[in-house]
Design an enzyme around this catalytic site. Structure first.
Site, PDB file in Angstrom:
ATOM      1  N   GLU A  92       0.834  -1.209   0.000  1.00 28.61           N
ATOM      2  CA  GLU A  92       0.000   0.000   0.000  1.00 28.61           C
ATOM      3  C   GLU A  92       0.864   1.253   0.000  1.00 28.61           C
ATOM      4  O   GLU A  92       1.881   1.314   0.672  1.00 28.61           O
ATOM      5  CB  GLU A  92      -0.842   0.031   1.267  1.00 28.61           C
ATOM      6  N   CYS A 110       3.186   8.541   1.389  1.00 29.04           N
ATOM      7  CA  CYS A 110       3.475   7.692   2.547  1.00 29.04           C
ATOM      8  C   CYS A 110       3.857   6.307   2.021  1.00 29.04           C
ATOM      9  O   CYS A 110       3.042   5.629   1.406  1.00 29.04           O
ATOM     10  CB  CYS A 110       2.217   7.630   3.411  1.00 29.04           C
ATOM     11  N   CYS A 117       4.969  -6.713   9.341  1.00 32.87           N
ATOM     12  CA  CYS A 117       5.902  -6.123  10.309  1.00 32.87           C
ATOM     13  C   CYS A 117       6.128  -7.114  11.441  1.00 32.87           C
ATOM     14  O   CYS A 117       5.216  -7.838  11.829  1.00 32.87           O
ATOM     15  CB  CYS A 117       5.331  -4.820  10.862  1.00 32.87           C
ATOM     16  N   CYS A 124      -2.121  -2.101  15.714  1.00 36.09           N
ATOM     17  CA  CYS A 124      -1.754  -1.839  14.316  1.00 36.09           C
ATOM     18  C   CYS A 124      -2.095  -3.027  13.426  1.00 36.09           C
ATOM     19  O   CYS A 124      -1.681  -4.153  13.691  1.00 36.09           O
ATOM     20  CB  CYS A 124      -0.263  -1.527  14.235  1.00 36.09           C
ATOM     21  N   GLU A 168       8.444  -1.535   9.568  1.00 34.92           N
ATOM     22  CA  GLU A 168       9.331  -0.742  10.410  1.00 34.92           C
ATOM     23  C   GLU A 168      10.602  -0.397   9.605  1.00 34.92           C
ATOM     24  O   GLU A 168      11.454  -1.261   9.380  1.00 34.92           O
ATOM     25  CB  GLU A 168       9.670  -1.557  11.678  1.00 34.92           C
ATOM     26  N   SER A 199       9.576   7.304  10.279  1.00 29.72           N
ATOM     27  CA  SER A 199       8.908   7.027  11.550  1.00 29.72           C
ATOM     28  C   SER A 199       9.355   5.658  12.046  1.00 29.72           C
ATOM     29  O   SER A 199       9.363   4.691  11.290  1.00 29.72           O
ATOM     30  CB  SER A 199       7.390   7.042  11.338  1.00 29.72           C
ATOM     31  N   HIS A 224       3.644   6.411  22.301  1.00 29.11           N
ATOM     32  CA  HIS A 224       2.342   5.845  22.714  1.00 29.11           C
ATOM     33  C   HIS A 224       2.084   5.700  24.210  1.00 29.11           C
ATOM     34  O   HIS A 224       0.961   5.388  24.602  1.00 29.11           O
ATOM     35  CB  HIS A 224       2.076   4.475  22.078  1.00 29.11           C
ATOM     36  N   CYS A 340      -4.596   0.502   6.424  1.00 27.73           N
ATOM     37  CA  CYS A 340      -4.529  -0.465   7.520  1.00 27.73           C
ATOM     38  C   CYS A 340      -4.444   0.268   8.851  1.00 27.73           C
ATOM     39  O   CYS A 340      -3.665  -0.066   9.724  1.00 27.73           O
ATOM     40  CB  CYS A 340      -3.419  -1.497   7.368  1.00 27.73           C
TER      41      CYS A 340
END
Ligand code: SAH
Ligand code: SF4
Length: 351
Positions: A92, A110, A117, A124, A168, A199, A224, A340
């Site tokens: 994606e 993006c 991952c 996630c 990641e 990120s 988080h 997602c």
């Protein structure tokens, strides 16, 4: 076979000379690759066929990323694509645009860096998908070029790139950095380094290495939670002292690169959104200079919910009271789940 989109410009020079072609052909080849977006060798009309044959017999090719699905948000500003890579893998990529008046829109791509991952963050969708494989640099670059060609048709262009798609980036360090170099090299895609943000969930070795690269790219760290106990419920692969480690990483990155780190904080109802937790976060970050991005979570299969608006603004207020710089943005494109539950516009807007 080697994809021409994996070769850095200096090596393109060497390659062109090695097949007996004059040096200026390297510039021509790079121009074709990064300005005209050929889908295969035959698309490169300016390149003589004898040179194309020589490239092919030396094992060079042009890989492609074919669009198999496109969803556009109601306001037309967010476009999510499903791209099919040479081996059939689906990834994606999202385009987020912001228009101000009649000026050129800000167009942020993006990109994904992995298929799935390994980090397993509980909220996630990608983390819950498991891990399939790393993407190659050329597969990361292909995502940008696909949109660059879509934008070119509208007389627009890519203004920013964020590594916030599936995967990641710092767990696929070498290919991610190679992609950054190809995307920023003046003779390749040529985007300014300051227009790129990576990120990370906090791969410490990767952050240290990144601070040592001669790059001026932005870094966002997904925090988080203000303490390890809570953070490990959300990021089960985090180390035992990850919060402290990440805060010191923000300082080191700033010292080495002069760039302030953004801290991402997915707000989840009843999990990490209370005023007490906000106060703990404020104490942790006071005077640190970091910018916090509060992202009301995108609901995923895990049953996590977005807090009510009042709760979100209360959280923000507690941080602001302690002079912690923060923003909260409502997502765009959430009706097309871009994507997602994680390719969001709100973080991007403030980078
Ligand atoms: N792996 C990297 C980059 C990809 S995820 C990282 O974790 O930072 C990009 C961002 O999307 C991260 O901040 C991540 O926490 C966030 N994210 C993931 N799932 C989300 C969801 N359901 N709602 C909101 N943000 C989410
Ligand atoms: Fe991986 Fe980032 Fe999703 Fe965590 S949030 S599982 S690190 S993609």
């Amino acid at each position: 076979m080697t994809d021409l989109y994996s070769v850095l410009p200096d090596d393109v020079d060497k390659l062109v000379t090695s097949i007996g072609q004059p040096r200026y052909r390297a510039d021509q080849l790079l121009h074709m690759l990064y300005r005209e977006f050929p889908k295969d060798m035959s698309d490169m009309r300016q390149i003589p066929s004898e040179m194309k044959k020589a490239l092919a017999s030396a094992g060079y090719t042009i890989g492609s990323a074919n669009e198999v699905h496109r969803v556009v948000s109601e306001d037309g500003q967010t476009t999510k694509l499903l791209l099919k890579l040479c081996d059939g893998t689906l990834i994606e990529t999202v385009l987020m645009q912001y228009r101000k008046g009649n000026s050129h829109p800000r167009s942020t791509i993006c990109v994904s860096t992995q298929v799935g991952c390994q980090m397993g963050c509980t909220f996630c969708a990608t983390g819950q998908m498991g891990f399939e494989r790393n993407l190659k640099a050329e597969e990361i670059v292909a995502q940008v070029l696909h949109f660059a060609s879509v934008l070119q048709e509208r007389k627009e262009h890519v203004t920013n790139i964020v590594f916030m798609g599936m995967g990641e980036p710092l767990a696929n360090y070498a290919e991610t950095i190679r992609a950054v170099r190809l995307l920023t090299h003046a003779r390749a895609f040529g985007l300014g380094q300051r227009h790129i943000t990576i990120s990370t969930v906090g791969v410490m070795k990767g952050i240290d290495r990144l601070a040592e690269e001669d790059l001026q790219i932005g870094l966002a760290i997904s925090l988080h939670a203000p303490n390890d106990e809570l953070r490990r419920k959300l990021v089960p692969t985090a180390g035992p002292h990850s919060v402290k480690d990440l805060i010191s990483a923000t300082r080191i990155y700033f010292k080495k690169t002069g760039r302030r780190v953004t801290l991402e904080y997915a707000l989840i109802e009843g999990v990490n959104d209370s005023p007490e937790i906000a106060a703990e976060l404020a104490t942790l970050l006071k005077g640190n200079g970091a910018h916090v991005n509060l992202i009301p979570v995108n609901p995923t299969a895990g049953g996590f919910k977005r807090p009510r608006w009042k709760r979100i603004t209360e959280f923000e207020h507690v941080l602001r009271e302690s002079d912690v710089n923060c923003t909260v943005r409502v997502e765009k494109g959430s009706e097309i789940s871009a994507a997602c539950g994680q390719l969001r516009t709100d973080v991007v807007k403030n980078l």
